[in-house]
Enzyme design. Structure first.
Site, PDB file in Angstrom:
ATOM      1  N   ASP A   1      -3.529   3.140  -8.041  1.00  0.00           N
ATOM      2  CA  ASP A   1      -4.464   1.868  -7.601  1.00  0.00           C
ATOM      3  C   ASP A   1      -5.710   1.943  -8.088  1.00  0.00           C
ATOM      4  O   ASP A   1      -6.354   1.652  -7.975  1.00  0.00           O
ATOM      5  CB  ASP A   1      -4.285   1.399  -6.539  1.00  0.00           C
ATOM      6  CG  ASP A   1      -2.664   1.758  -5.606  1.00  0.00           C
ATOM      7  OD1 ASP A   1      -1.313   1.016  -6.146  1.00  0.00           O
ATOM      8  OD2 ASP A   1      -2.935   1.470  -4.416  1.00  0.00           O
TER       9      ASP A   1
ATOM     10  N   ASP B   1       2.678  -3.459  -7.608  1.00  0.00           N
ATOM     11  CA  ASP B   1       2.270  -4.171  -5.923  1.00  0.00           C
ATOM     12  C   ASP B   1       2.327  -5.536  -6.215  1.00  0.00           C
ATOM     13  O   ASP B   1       2.978  -6.179  -5.268  1.00  0.00           O
ATOM     14  CB  ASP B   1       0.647  -3.413  -6.402  1.00  0.00           C
ATOM     15  CG  ASP B   1       1.681  -2.498  -5.458  1.00  0.00           C
ATOM     16  OD1 ASP B   1       1.897  -1.136  -5.299  1.00  0.00           O
ATOM     17  OD2 ASP B   1      -0.230  -1.607  -5.343  1.00  0.00           O
TER      18      ASP B   1
END
Length: 144
Positions: free
Chosen positions: A107, A125
């Site tokens: 991330d 995501d």
């Protein structure tokens, strides 16, 4: 759509890891409201379910979701439904690859206003969230 999302996700993760060297740099300010910040997510949102056994479980659950979504995609009656499902499949597959390759999801997108930060996320995501949002609106517009 699934392939486009998967390629964009994997290319962006590769870029932040090996070209930008984000793990060594930690945080790179892009805009006053956007940073690239390295986070290894070993769980799901906010690190829930982190751990070795959970990683295996998350891979299996995501894999089963991809199979189920692929069946839905095959039967999807509308283009918007197909595109949304494809975005979700591509995102889920991208995060499965990260878990298999690194033991965690890469991330790095950190949107914030001042000191108030949203959770750090990635292209996969964002594609999953957008795909689900389109499905919700698409299903609401479906005539009974």
């Amino acid at each position: 759509m699934a392939l486009a999302v998967l390629l964009a996700d994997q290319a962006s993760k590769y870029w932040v890891l090996y070209d930008l060297h984000l793990p060594a740099r930690g945080v790179v300010e892009i805009l006053p409201v956007l940073n690239f910040a390295m986070v290894w997510n070993h769980g799901v949102t906010f690190g829930i379910l982190a751990g070795d056994n959970a990683t295996r479980l998350l891979i299996v659950v995501a894999g089963l979701a991809v199979v189920a979504l692929s069946i839905w995609l095959w039967r999807a009656p509308r283009l918007t439904t197909s595109l949304a499902i494809g975005a979700i499949i591509g995102g889920a597959t991208g995060n499965i690859i990260s878990r298999l390759q690194y033991g965690a999801v890469v991330d790095f997108i950190d949107a914030h206003i001042g000191r108030y930060h949203w959770y750090v996320f990635n292209v996969a995501d964002a594609s999953i969230v957008c795909g689900v949002a389109v499905l919700i609106f698409d299903l609401r517009e479906r005539p009974e």
